[in-house]
Scaffold this motif. Structure first.
Motif, PDB file in Angstrom:
ATOM      1  N   ASP A  13       0.818  -1.216   0.000  1.00 47.97           N
ATOM      2  CA  ASP A  13       0.000   0.000   0.000  1.00 47.97           C
ATOM      3  C   ASP A  13       0.853   1.268   0.000  1.00 47.97           C
ATOM      4  N   ARG A  16      -0.339   4.305  -2.034  1.00 44.19           N
ATOM      5  CA  ARG A  16      -1.363   5.133  -1.394  1.00 44.19           C
ATOM      6  C   ARG A  16      -0.708   6.159  -0.476  1.00 44.19           C
ATOM      7  N   HIS A  17       0.296   5.744   0.268  1.00 40.88           N
ATOM      8  CA  HIS A  17       1.015   6.685   1.129  1.00 40.88           C
ATOM      9  C   HIS A  17       1.635   7.800   0.296  1.00 40.88           C
TER      10      HIS A  17
END
Length: 231
Positions: A13, A16-17
């Motif tokens: 993920d 997304r960060h």
């Protein structure tokens, strides 16, 4: 001053960060310039990407601004809490030429002449590759990568990019300035690529900068690559 941060996340993920971090970084006091960068696998600047490992290069008003960021920013807090591995280094600019986004972000910091360092040197290179030169660029990468992996004096390196394929960068650490000079000017594969870059106009923009690295923290592939030099 500048800094470089290499973060390996535990999961996938990280993209997304990266998206959510951008507005936070835009509002960070004392942060003059920054780029979030994806990385290649291992040391390579190849077509393959390591989706768990990301980097940031930043230029600061001074070391206190960086310290505030590391202590208070939610971005730095996420690096501490969500990463499987993180490495950070402070960088004192030695010299810089070229541009990144239309200007040299290090021009003011690197303006004063400095004596050649006797210890480790960090090198940042980045380029915007002209679309019609992409195939030639990536065909040249394997030979230079193999040479870099065998090069005496190279402590660590990573290929990075801010935009898939066409905006590429490298960050590398060296035992000292002589090791950089040997790789840059005395190895035939690298000299040949640089010659073709100039003759054929591969890049629409490029930047080359050298730094004295100091104040490193954390690990890069399991260790701090600067620690053996200091020991």
């Amino acid at each position: 001053m500048a800094s470089f941060h290499l973060i390996r996340y535990a999961g996938l993920d990280a993209m997304r960060h990266m998206a959510f971090d951008r507005p936070v970084l835009r509002g960070t006091g004392g942060l003059r310039f920054w780029r979030l960068l994806g990385t290649g696998k291992g040391r390579s600047m190849s077509l393959g990407a390591d989706l768990r490992r990301w980097a940031m290069f930043a230029v600061w008003d001074g070391e206190p601004a960086l310290e505030r960021f590391l202590e208070r920013s939610p971005v730095a807090a996420r690096w501490r809490e969500d990463s499987a591995e993180a490495w950070h280094v402070r960088l004192a600019p030695l010299c810089s030429r070229g541009g990144w986004g239309g200007a040299d972000p290090l021009a003011a910091a690197a303006a004063a002449p400095r004596a050649a360092p006797s210890g480790p040197v960090a090198v940042l290179t980045r380029a915007s590759i002209r679309p019609r030169r992409l195939v030639r660029f990536y065909r040249s990468v394997p030979d230079v990568d193999r040479l870099l992996r065998r090069q005496d004096g190279c402590l660590a390196s990573v290929g990075a990019g801010e935009w898939p394929l066409a905006r590429q960068a490298t960050f590398s650490l060296w035992e000292g300035a002589p090791a950089v000079e040997r790789f840059a000017y005395r190895t035939s594969a690298h000299r040949e690529v640089i010659g073709r870059v100039r003759r054929e106009g591969w890049y629409s923009e490029e930047l080359f900068a050298r730094f004295v690295p100091f104040g490193s923290q954390g690990t890069w592939d399991g260790h701090d690559p600067l620690r053996p030099v200091r020991a």
